[in-house]
Design an enzyme around this catalytic site. Structure first.
Site, PDB file in Angstrom:
ATOM      1  CD  GLU A 189      36.325  30.193  20.753  1.00  0.00           C
ATOM      2  OE1 GLU A 189      36.754  30.530  19.662  1.00  0.00           O
ATOM      3  OE2 GLU A 189      36.316  29.388  21.436  1.00  0.00           O
ATOM      4  CG  ASP A 190      34.579  29.747  16.903  1.00  0.00           C
ATOM      5  OD1 ASP A 190      34.650  29.670  17.922  1.00  0.00           O
ATOM      6  OD2 ASP A 190      34.897  28.794  15.945  1.00  0.00           O
ATOM      7  NE  ARG A 242      39.049  25.093  10.269  1.00  0.00           N
ATOM      8  CZ  ARG A 242      38.569  24.992  11.509  1.00  0.00           C
ATOM      9  NH1 ARG A 242      37.628  25.927  12.144  1.00  0.00           N
ATOM     10  NH2 ARG A 242      39.021  23.929  12.408  1.00  0.00           N
ATOM     11  CG  PHE A 246      27.092  22.205  14.216  1.00  0.00           C
ATOM     12  CD1 PHE A 246      27.741  22.021  15.435  1.00  0.00           C
ATOM     13  CD2 PHE A 246      28.010  22.315  12.937  1.00  0.00           C
ATOM     14  CE1 PHE A 246      29.104  21.993  15.389  1.00  0.00           C
ATOM     15  CE2 PHE A 246      29.328  22.120  13.049  1.00  0.00           C
ATOM     16  CZ  PHE A 246      29.909  22.015  14.290  1.00  0.00           C
ATOM     17  CG  ASP A 288      28.002  24.673  21.724  1.00  0.00           C
ATOM     18  OD1 ASP A 288      26.777  25.002  21.897  1.00  0.00           O
ATOM     19  OD2 ASP A 288      28.382  23.654  21.587  1.00  0.00           O
TER      20      ASP A 288
HETATM   21  P1  IMP Z   1      32.242  25.236  24.105  1.00  0.00           P
HETATM   22  O1  IMP Z   1      33.329  24.985  24.758  1.00  0.00           O
HETATM   23  O2  IMP Z   1      31.005  24.323  24.035  1.00  0.00           O
HETATM   24  O3  IMP Z   1      31.609  26.586  24.270  1.00  0.00           O
HETATM   25  O4  IMP Z   1      32.415  25.051  22.567  1.00  0.00           O
HETATM   26  C1  IMP Z   1      33.142  26.081  21.986  1.00  0.00           C
HETATM   27  C2  IMP Z   1      33.694  25.469  20.586  1.00  0.00           C
HETATM   28  O5  IMP Z   1      33.067  24.436  19.961  1.00  0.00           O
HETATM   29  C3  IMP Z   1      33.952  26.373  19.550  1.00  0.00           C
HETATM   30  O6  IMP Z   1      35.221  27.378  19.661  1.00  0.00           O
HETATM   31  C4  IMP Z   1      33.654  25.819  18.208  1.00  0.00           C
HETATM   32  O7  IMP Z   1      34.949  25.549  17.824  1.00  0.00           O
HETATM   33  C5  IMP Z   1      33.015  24.676  18.709  1.00  0.00           C
HETATM   34  N1  IMP Z   1      31.407  24.902  18.193  1.00  0.00           N
HETATM   35  C6  IMP Z   1      30.501  25.065  18.890  1.00  0.00           C
HETATM   36  N2  IMP Z   1      29.158  25.056  18.189  1.00  0.00           N
HETATM   37  C7  IMP Z   1      29.578  25.194  17.031  1.00  0.00           C
HETATM   38  C8  IMP Z   1      29.041  25.100  15.519  1.00  0.00           C
HETATM   39  O8  IMP Z   1      27.489  25.432  15.711  1.00  0.00           O
HETATM   40  N3  IMP Z   1      29.660  25.155  14.557  1.00  0.00           N
HETATM   41  C9  IMP Z   1      30.961  25.017  14.675  1.00  0.00           C
HETATM   42  N4  IMP Z   1      31.724  24.795  15.781  1.00  0.00           N
HETATM   43  C10 IMP Z   1      31.168  24.896  16.920  1.00  0.00           C
HETATM   44 MG    MG Z   2      36.723  27.817  18.613  1.00  0.00          MG
END
Ligand code: IMP
Ligand code: MG
Length: 182
Positions: free
Chosen positions: A106-107, A172, A159, A110
């Site tokens: 995963e990238d 990207r 962000f 959050d």
């Molecule tokens: P989570 O479900 O809130 O943990 O979100 C994870 C997803 O939200 C990641 O895979 C990203 O695609 C997106 N995301 C969360 N924070 C960022 C950020 O700072 N920049 C870009 N995408 C983000």
């Molecule tokens: Mg993602």
């Protein structure tokens, strides 16, 4: 070279949180740990589209073990920066993962909602093992308890874009990870 977004805005002025050199160094370190942990195995790396594609491509080239790759696409954000909390599978895996050593790539973690859901969903498909590697983690933002097994960098609640991460599908392709302040 000057980077532009789709609106032809200059992004050179956006603060660099992590340079491409810092990222490459850390990705290599993580790859060494993963190669050791999976020695003698042939894990299936599952990239979470689309944000993780660059990280996955760099990571696998530093690995010294054989791997397979597949991709899954989930949506939880729409085109906004705030999590809706709704997770949907947009594209599923091409294969069964039963009996496989699965490593989700995963990238960023959050709120934790996406990986919490994915780990549950993939875990129910009877893999031999299931772990998660994320390039970035924003631990301050968690809504559900979730700990990645491998993590590149803990970052503050800002962000970020670049190195695969987008805002509304822009940015990207940036080599560095930059802060997008609203
Ligand atoms: P989570 O479900 O809130 O943990 O979100 C994870 C997803 O939200 C990641 O895979 C990203 O695609 C997106 N995301 C969360 N924070 C960022 C950020 O700072 N920049 C870009 N995408 C983000
Ligand atoms: Mg993602």
């Amino acid at each position: 070279m000057t980077d532009y977004d789709a609106g032809r805005n200059k992004v050179d002025d956006y603060e660099v949180l992590l340079s491409s050199e810092q990222i490459a160094k850390r990705v290599k370190e993580i790859a060494e740990v993963i190669s050791n942990d999976y020695r003698g195995k042939r894990p299936l790396l599952i990239g979470v589209l689309k944000g993780a594609v660059i990280f996955l491509s760099d990571l696998i080239r530093f690995l010294t073990i054989p791997v397979e790759i597949d991709f899954i696409a989930v949506s939880s954000y729409g085109n906004a920066t705030a999590s809706s909390g709704v997770v949907r599978i947009l594209k599923d895996l091409e294969q069964s993962i039963q009996g496989k050593d699965v490593l989700i790539v995963e990238d960023i973690v959050d709120t934790g909602l996406t990986l919490n859901y994915l780990a549950d969903n993939l875990g129910s498909r009877q893999p031999n093992s299931l772990r998660v590697v994320t390039l970035l983690d924003k631990p301050d933002r968690r809504k559900v308890k979730f700990e990645p097994d491998y993590c590149g960098f803990n970052i503050p609640d800002r962000f970020v874009v670049g190195y695969g991460l987008d805002y509304g599908e822009d940015y990207r392709q940036l080599s560095d990870l930059r802060v997008l302040d609203e």
